[in-house]
Design an enzyme around this catalytic site. Structure first.
Site, short mmCIF file in Angstrom:
data_model
loop_
_atom_site.label_atom_id
_atom_site.label_comp_id
_atom_site.label_asym_id
_atom_site.label_seq_id
_atom_site.Cartn_x
_atom_site.Cartn_y
_atom_site.Cartn_z
N GLU A 179 0.85 -1.18 0.00
CA GLU A 179 0.00 0.00 0.00
C GLU A 179 0.89 1.23 0.00
O GLU A 179 1.95 1.24 0.62
CB GLU A 179 -0.91 0.03 1.23
CG GLU A 179 -1.80 1.28 1.26
CD GLU A 179 -2.86 1.25 2.35
OE1 GLU A 179 -3.74 2.14 2.34
OE2 GLU A 179 -2.81 0.36 3.22
N CYS A 207 -6.46 1.22 2.86
CA CYS A 207 -7.40 2.31 3.04
C CYS A 207 -7.49 3.25 1.85
O CYS A 207 -8.54 3.84 1.60
CB CYS A 207 -7.04 3.09 4.31
SG CYS A 207 -7.47 2.23 5.83
N ASN A 264 -12.39 -3.18 1.03
CA ASN A 264 -11.35 -3.27 2.05
C ASN A 264 -11.86 -2.71 3.37
O ASN A 264 -12.18 -1.54 3.46
CB ASN A 264 -10.12 -2.48 1.60
CG ASN A 264 -9.06 -2.38 2.68
OD1 ASN A 264 -8.28 -3.31 2.87
ND2 ASN A 264 -9.01 -1.26 3.39
N GLU A 265 -12.00 -3.58 4.38
CA GLU A 265 -12.29 -3.15 5.75
C GLU A 265 -13.54 -2.28 5.89
O GLU A 265 -13.57 -1.35 6.69
CB GLU A 265 -11.09 -2.42 6.36
CG GLU A 265 -9.87 -3.29 6.55
CD GLU A 265 -8.78 -2.60 7.34
OE1 GLU A 265 -9.01 -1.50 7.87
OE2 GLU A 265 -7.67 -3.16 7.43
#
Length: 851
Positions: free
Chosen positions: A64, A271, A402-403
């Site tokens: 990331e 994120c 994602n999350e």
């Protein structure tokens, strides 16, 4: 950071001889050996048994763009803010001239202005620099200097560096002078000179060869003569990139990643994938952050729009999807891209309901698969071929989302993506996820939805303290073998000390043992620039001219390069455990919040008063634990007034207290969170606290701090209102804790999980005919172990690779106390005894009959 390294060596009780193949630590004397405690174990390996097959993708890497992992990191560009696109949308401190200063020589004068108008190089490349130059005297020049990243531009003697710039001039011809220098003078034998001709944008290139090594270089681009010259995309690349690729990767970082032999590469986040706007760029929207969208990141680099990174800086997108696919191919890894599901995460928590926007993102995802795998005759396959790769990249896995903290909203959209992908590309494994934590309401609901829908694979993320990893080795033993497979896409034990790496190694034996359900796993994050850290711990650290693997990196590398093809069933005896009640003092704290605490009482179950304080006088019974905050008795309450201070804990009582009731009245006065009421307080790094209104007053939890790292034990969505008095009660009974909020039970937990420090897993390497025995001993005692391999015939020697050292050791730029030592182990037989040193990870490769 300085660490005390205890030299590892042989331990009393070893019944085999080790012959060092590489220089290693000194063996302690007999007296030193006697001081080392020893615990006896047995390990039984069912060599005739067959456990689950291990996928080639068992271990991989997650990349990331966090901690300046791309620009200023893996992406080899040496010029910072090369296109003058930095601004406050990236970071409040940024301007279009960040990292640039003007430079004049020989009496020249001029002005530099970043402009954004129709004269730009490309619609996606909004800004460019306009230089008005008055430098017509011999030897004079006016321009600007770039400071690079960290301490400057790093160059190495004898290496070549490729310069390029897009430029145009209204003066007919404008000479450019390009120099590379530091405070000691020039770093090249001569400047690079180019003539800009005409008022149309053109790219000018050249090569500089360093005559000295420096980590503090500067690049200056100056113009001579008079008139106006415009510049954009000022670039300096090392010629020696990873695999020699143009627009390529920093070699030392890429080589450290490649050395892990990863089975997959998950990218680009994280994120930054699902935060910000999901809209396409429109003219009014250029000055805002939006989610990472793959089509922005391909094509010529000067046509790629810069974006505001979620982590608080600018990303050029010079390292884009094409480069990620190339990197995966170069290191033999399966590419696993992650696309946004139009439900934000990482604290934003909102879902986009625009059906046209959802349709576009689904189509973008289908186009991505075509870009990766389509023939050159397809629309996006042709784009890939034009960029230089006519062959398909062989994409097999793709993650959506994602999350996300909104499981129902996420899954509704995920199903739309999955249906569209499976209809057109049925061979693609579409990966879902289970939110941002290892347990809780979001996790449970996400898994319920994934199981009901028969999803192929679910991505789990968790960051916990080392004790959690030692306690949860059996996490996947009970997972439904008929349900979705697991991708542990992000995990770490919140620290780069060797003790963290040991805990992760112990946990990885459980991942490997459950290879039938855990198909993929990757530590996170991967990279961190020492001067720009948004998150730690991290696997690989670097500055502008050096890089080093953390202790965690060494563990990952040891496991990833010694995987095997199939698990061989094995069992080991456990470590004797001594477990007493939760004991310790009590505490009050705050986090960016002003709070008034009153009427504190601690009593035994029999009613004996251990502490009573209504703050009618002073706060003499309380002592600061962290030294932060502004505490004072005000109007009969104990008040912490600083709304910017974090963890302001004060404590009272004894570390010997156990089995007690803690009562307190708490009122929030101001700030972003709620209350922190602590119990079982041992010291600054070891305690429990009830965190009410935490995480910006979005949820509440009990957290256990162990050696400074925290782990959530129980949580819900309670929030705290300012100005309201809350009555809090904590009942501690042995290792059982029950919590009451305003007289009603809020939650409870029993902290009785066993942190087992001795773990093992055995696999078979079919090609080499070897048993691969991995043993983790994460304790102060040596582990004298009788190993029974059954009736298999083995060679009497084995290759042994070991990591060992002080549990608080940390690898740094100048010291690498945690590194592998390779030896030859003699005396191996169907049954033999070996003593594994304290705080060690050991891999034995034992050749079976005929090898």
């Amino acid at each position: 950071m300085p660490t005390l390294l205890r030299k590892p060596g042989l331990v009393a009780g070893a019944a085999v001889l080790v012959t060092a193949a590489l220089a290693g630590p000194t063996v302690p004397t007999g007296a030193a050996r006697a001081e080392t405690p020893v615990t006896d174990y047995t390990m039984t390996v069912e060599t005739s048994g067959a456990g689950p097959e291990i996928a080639d993708t068992m271990y991989g890497i997650f990349y990331e763009d966090i901690n300046f992992a791309a620009d200023g990191g893996l992406y080899a560009e040496l010029v910072r803010n090369r296109s003058f696109e930095f601004g406050p949308v990236d970071n409040p401190s940024y301007t279009p001239m960040t990292a640039w200063t003007t430079a004049a020589t020989g009496g020249a004068s001029g002005s530099a202005e970043v402009v954004n108008d129709a004269g730009r190089l490309h619609e996606n490349n909004r800004n460019y620099l306009r230089l008005d130059v008055d430098a017509d005297r011999r030897g004079s020049a006016y321009g600007l200097t770039n400071s690079g990243y960290n301490t400057g531009i790093a160059v190495e003697r004898g290496e070549r560096y490729d310069f390029s710039v897009w430029a145009r001039t209204d003066a007919g011809e404008t000479p450019l002078v390009i120099t590379l220098h530091d405070d000691s003078g020039s770093l090249t034998s001569r400047p690079l000179r180019r003539i800009v001709r005409g008022d149309g944008w053109a790219r000018y290139t050249g090569t500089l060869t360093a005559t000295r090594t420096s980590a503090t270089g500067r690049l200056t681009v100056s113009a001579q003569g008079t008139g106006t010259v415009s510049l954009d995309m000022v670039s300096l690349f090392p010629r020696d990139t990873f695999k020699g690729r143009k627009n390529g990767l920093r070699k030392d970082l890429a080589e450290k990643i490649a050395a892990l032999e990863p089975g997959f590469l998950r990218f680009p986040g994280g994120c930054l994938v699902n935060t910000g706007s999901h809209e396409a760029y429109e003219a009014p929207d250029w000055e805002r952050r939006r989610s990472y969208q793959w089509k922005d990141t391909i094509g010529p680099v000067h046509e790629r729009p810069a974006n505001a990174n979620f982590w608080g800086y600018n990303q050029t997108l010079g390292l884009g999807y094409y480069e990620y696919f190339l990197f995966a191919e170069d290191i033999g890894a399966t590419p696993v891209p992650v696309v946004p599901a139009l439900v934000t995460g990482c604290g934003e928590n909102r879902a986009t309901d625009d059906p046209e926007l959802l349709r576009r993102h689904i189509q973008d995802t289908l186009d991505l698969i075509e870009f990766a795998n389509g023939p050159v005759t397809s629309e996006w396959g042709a784009v890939r071929a034009e960029m230089g790769h006519p062959e398909p990249f062989g994409l097999t896995h793709l993650a959506v989302g994602n999350e996300e903290n909104l499981p129902d909203e996420f899954f509704e959209r995920f199903e739309r993506f999955r249906a569209a992908i499976e209809a057109e590309y049925p061979d693609i494994t579409v990966i879902s996820n289970s939110g941002p934590d290892d347990t809780g309401a979001v996790f449970d609901r996400a898994w319920e939805l994934n199981r009901q829908a028969g999803v192929d694979m679910v991505d789990e993320h968790y960051y916990n303290d080392p004790a959690w990893f030692l306690e949860n080795n059996d996490r996947y033993d009970s997972y439904d073998r008929q349900g979705p497979a697991v991708f542990v896409g992000e995990y770490a034990s919140r620290g780069n000390r060797f003790r963290n790496a040991l805990a992760e190694a112990a946990y990885m034996t459980g991942l490997e043992r459950n290879a039938d359900i855990v198909r993929m796993a990757s530590y996170a994050p991967l990279l961190a620039n020492v001067d720009h850290v948004q998150w730690e711990p991290d696997l690989i650290w670097f500055d502008n001219d050096s890089s080093w693997g953390s202790a965690n990196y060494e563990v990952q590398k040891l496991f990833m390069t010694n995987v095997g093809d199939r698990v061989v069933p094995s069992t080991a005896s456990s470590t004797p455990q001594v477990s007493g009640p939760i004991g310790g003092a009590v505490g009050l704290s705050t986090w960016r919040t002003a709070v008034a605490y009153d009427d504190v009482r601690v009593t035994t179950p029999e009613g004996e008063v251990l502490l009573s304080d209504d703050f009618a006088g002073d706060a003499g019974q309380w002592s600061p634990l962290t030294g932060s905050g502004s505490w004072a008795v005000e109007d009969g309450a104990y008040v912490q007034r600083d709304v910017n201070a974090e963890n302001t804990m004060v404590t009272a009582g004894s570390a010997d207290w156990s089995d007690y009731d803690l009562e307190v009245t708490a009122t929030k006065r101001d700030g972003s969170e709620g209350f922190l009421v602590a119990f079982g307080v041992k010291d600054t790094g070891n305690y429990y606290w009830w965190n009410l209104g935490g995480w910006n007053n979005t949820q509440s939890a009990v957290e256990k701090a162990s050696s400074g790292a925290k782990n959530v034990l129980v949580a819900d969505d309670t929030t705290i209102e300012p100005g309201r008095a809350y009555d809090l009660r904590v009942e501690v009974r042995g290792r059982q804790v029950t919590l009451f909020l305003d007289g009603k039970e809020w939650g409870s937990f029993t902290d009785d999980a066993v942190a087992e420090p001795f773990r093992q897993v055995v696999t078979r390497d079919e090609r080499r005919g070897e048993l691969v025995v991995k043993v983790v001993n994460a304790q102060d005692a040596a582990a004298r172990t009788r190993i029974d391999l059954g009736d298999v015939r083995v060679r009497p020697t084995a290759r042994m690779t070991m990591l060992s050292g002080d549990p608080d050791a940390v690898n740094t730029a100048t010291s690498r106390p945690i590194r592998p030592r390779t030896s030859v182990l003699h005396g191996v037989d169907a049954t033999f005894t070996h003593t594994f040193p304290p705080h060690s990870v050991t891999v034995l490769r034992i050749a079976t009959q005929g090898r």
